[in-house]
Scaffold this active site. Sequence first.
Site, PDB file in Angstrom:
ATOM      1  N   GLY A  28     -35.145  38.892  13.088  1.00 31.53           N
ATOM      2  CA  GLY A  28     -34.741  39.757  11.979  1.00 31.53           C
ATOM      3  C   GLY A  28     -35.664  39.652  10.772  1.00 31.53           C
ATOM      4  N   GLU A  34     -36.103  37.237  20.287  1.00 33.04           N
ATOM      5  CA  GLU A  34     -34.693  37.510  20.614  1.00 33.04           C
ATOM      6  C   GLU A  34     -34.379  37.314  22.088  1.00 33.04           C
ATOM      7  OE1 GLU A  34     -36.448  39.228  18.428  1.00 33.04           O
ATOM      8  OE2 GLU A  34     -35.182  39.837  16.745  1.00 33.04           O
TER       9      GLU A  34
HETATM   10  N1  DAK Z   1     -30.563  30.841  11.829  1.00 27.78           N
HETATM   11  C1  DAK Z   1     -29.854  29.806  11.305  1.00 27.78           C
HETATM   12  N2  DAK Z   1     -30.416  28.648  10.933  1.00 27.78           N
HETATM   13  C2  DAK Z   1     -31.740  28.515  11.095  1.00 27.78           C
HETATM   14  C3  DAK Z   1     -32.538  29.547  11.643  1.00 27.78           C
HETATM   15  C4  DAK Z   1     -31.895  30.767  12.026  1.00 27.78           C
HETATM   16  N3  DAK Z   1     -32.553  31.807  12.498  1.00 27.78           N
HETATM   17  N4  DAK Z   1     -33.819  29.120  11.695  1.00 27.78           N
HETATM   18  C5  DAK Z   1     -33.812  27.861  11.197  1.00 27.78           C
HETATM   19  N5  DAK Z   1     -32.576  27.502  10.837  1.00 27.78           N
HETATM   20  C6  DAK Z   1     -32.145  26.245  10.267  1.00 27.78           C
HETATM   21  C7  DAK Z   1     -32.167  25.132  11.311  1.00 27.78           C
HETATM   22  O1  DAK Z   1     -30.982  25.160  12.078  1.00 27.78           O
HETATM   23  C8  DAK Z   1     -32.278  23.907  10.433  1.00 27.78           C
HETATM   24  O2  DAK Z   1     -31.012  23.630   9.899  1.00 27.78           O
HETATM   25  P1  DAK Z   1     -30.333  22.154  10.063  1.00 27.78           P
HETATM   26  O3  DAK Z   1     -30.319  21.895  11.526  1.00 27.78           O
HETATM   27  O4  DAK Z   1     -31.289  21.260   9.312  1.00 27.78           O
HETATM   28  O5  DAK Z   1     -28.996  22.288   9.434  1.00 27.78           O
HETATM   29  C9  DAK Z   1     -33.166  24.370   9.281  1.00 27.78           C
HETATM   30  O6  DAK Z   1     -33.091  25.794   9.280  1.00 27.78           O
HETATM   31  C10 DAK Z   1     -34.622  23.984   9.426  1.00 27.78           C
HETATM   32  O7  DAK Z   1     -35.059  24.427  10.692  1.00 27.78           O
HETATM   33  P2  DAK Z   1     -35.841  23.474  11.737  1.00 27.78           P
HETATM   34  O8  DAK Z   1     -35.447  22.053  11.538  1.00 27.78           O
HETATM   35  O9  DAK Z   1     -35.678  24.069  13.071  1.00 27.78           O
HETATM   36  O10 DAK Z   1     -37.326  23.648  11.208  1.00 27.78           O
HETATM   37  P3  DAK Z   1     -38.657  23.493  12.058  1.00 27.78           P
HETATM   38  O11 DAK Z   1     -39.773  23.476  11.062  1.00 27.78           O
HETATM   39  O12 DAK Z   1     -38.563  22.356  13.011  1.00 27.78           O
HETATM   40  O13 DAK Z   1     -38.777  24.834  12.911  1.00 27.78           O
HETATM   41  C11 DAK Z   1     -38.646  27.243  13.277  1.00 27.78           C
HETATM   42  C12 DAK Z   1     -38.967  26.079  12.283  1.00 27.78           C
HETATM   43  C13 DAK Z   1     -38.665  28.536  12.498  1.00 27.78           C
HETATM   44  C14 DAK Z   1     -39.714  27.276  14.366  1.00 27.78           C
HETATM   45  C15 DAK Z   1     -37.253  26.936  13.903  1.00 27.78           C
HETATM   46  O14 DAK Z   1     -36.319  26.704  12.849  1.00 27.78           O
HETATM   47  C16 DAK Z   1     -36.753  28.069  14.738  1.00 27.78           C
HETATM   48  O15 DAK Z   1     -37.171  28.243  15.886  1.00 27.78           O
HETATM   49  N6  DAK Z   1     -35.807  28.843  14.160  1.00 27.78           N
HETATM   50  C17 DAK Z   1     -35.131  29.876  14.897  1.00 27.78           C
HETATM   51  C18 DAK Z   1     -36.054  31.054  15.102  1.00 27.78           C
HETATM   52  C19 DAK Z   1     -35.323  32.137  15.796  1.00 27.78           C
HETATM   53  O16 DAK Z   1     -35.121  32.079  17.013  1.00 27.78           O
HETATM   54  N7  DAK Z   1     -34.830  33.054  15.005  1.00 27.78           N
HETATM   55  C20 DAK Z   1     -33.866  34.042  15.492  1.00 27.78           C
HETATM   56  C21 DAK Z   1     -34.632  35.145  16.124  1.00 27.78           C
HETATM   57  S1  DAK Z   1     -33.515  36.209  16.855  1.00 27.78           S
HETATM   58  C22 DAK Z   1     -28.061  41.087  15.688  1.00 27.78           C
HETATM   59  C23 DAK Z   1     -29.175  41.789  15.297  1.00 27.78           C
HETATM   60  C24 DAK Z   1     -30.364  41.160  15.251  1.00 27.78           C
HETATM   61  C25 DAK Z   1     -30.460  39.833  15.639  1.00 27.78           C
HETATM   62  C26 DAK Z   1     -29.366  39.143  16.037  1.00 27.78           C
HETATM   63  C27 DAK Z   1     -28.149  39.768  16.081  1.00 27.78           C
HETATM   64  N8  DAK Z   1     -26.804  41.721  15.720  1.00 27.78           N
HETATM   65  C28 DAK Z   1     -26.716  43.076  15.307  1.00 27.78           C
HETATM   66  C29 DAK Z   1     -25.624  40.993  16.010  1.00 27.78           C
HETATM   67  C30 DAK Z   1     -31.737  39.184  15.522  1.00 27.78           C
HETATM   68  C31 DAK Z   1     -31.866  37.993  16.025  1.00 27.78           C
HETATM   69  C32 DAK Z   1     -32.971  37.177  15.633  1.00 27.78           C
HETATM   70  O17 DAK Z   1     -33.473  37.190  14.531  1.00 27.78           O
END
Ligand code: DAK
Length: 262
Positions: free
Chosen positions: A114, A137
């Site tokens: 997002g 995603e």
């Molecule tokens: N959501 C919630 N919390 C998040 C987050 C996210 N997307 N990304 C990071 N955080 C949080 C982590 O959980 C962590 O929190 P604590 O565990 O300390 O409480 C904190 O931020 C720091 O993150 P990391 O410890 O993981 O930090 P790193 O430097 O190790 O890693 C990273 C950074 C960006 C590589 C990693 O955090 C990561 O992979 N984050 C998730 C990336 C991701 O997969 N994002 C989501 C993409 S999917 C929808 C429409 C659209 C969507 C969904 C639904 N609907 C209409 C229902 C779209 C979906 C997406 O965006």
Amino acid sequence: MNQYQTLKIDTQNAGVAIVVINRPKALNALNKAVFRELDAFFSLDYKQIKNLMGIIITGVGEKAFVAGADIKEFATLDQEQATALSQNGKDVFDKICDFHLPVIAAVNGYALGGGCELAMACHLRWASKNARFGLPELSLGLIPGYSGTQRMVELIGKAKALELMLTGSMLDASTAANLGLVNHVSEEGALVADCLMVLGKISRNAPLAIKATIKTVNAFFDKQINGHELETQIFGGLMVTEDAKEGAKAFIEKRKADFRGM
Ligand code: DAK
């Protein structure tokens, strides 16, 4: 403008609002509150800012622009709620895309899911050298839900867009620039200053022509609108504005035009 919980609005630079997504503990992930507050800002609240000429959207901190939709929040949605949330997110991002003043994403770190979709909804994207782009995603069993499947194809073409989504790979800033996903790459400390400079340059042009350009270029991607016809109509309308007369007069008199937005 201080009523927000997830946004900070910085108006220290005359004519510019810097909208900072402010959820550092979640790497600025987009939850419902961020969408609600972005919607409020781009619908009405921006009108409180005097002589606004453009907007910059960025993320708080040095690590992330926006690390995606808030995974912790969307994990529990049922089908109806997910569909409604997708529609709401699209509506907010469309509001940004259709905004009458230039909106620049200053991408200062991770722009994932997002977050990448938010950056793509902006008119222009400036990235710092540490920026990373991706649509991961599929690794969560989803697809991009805020128009990412469409806007990524618009920006970088079908083959590269499919590759990015199907593999879930991340792009670094210079690769994103080479593909046309971002306009320019800035030194990390210079990102916002570079965006302010671009807005300054844009604002030297006639306001009605800026607005009309955003509208007609967006029409290219709107299957309901014939962009060529719209361009002709808008061109005719602009020709009789005070600013168009002033533009030609200033050229002939070899001076800087004094545009009034009329
Ligand atoms: N959501 C919630 N919390 C998040 C987050 C996210 N997307 N990304 C990071 N955080 C949080 C982590 O959980 C962590 O929190 P604590 O565990 O300390 O409480 C904190 O931020 C720091 O993150 P990391 O410890 O993981 O930090 P790193 O430097 O190790 O890693 C990273 C950074 C960006 C590589 C990693 O955090 C990561 O992979 N984050 C998730 C990336 C991701 O997969 N994002 C989501 C993409 S999917 C929808 C429409 C659209 C969507 C969904 C639904 N609907 C209409 C229902 C779209 C979906 C997406 O965006």
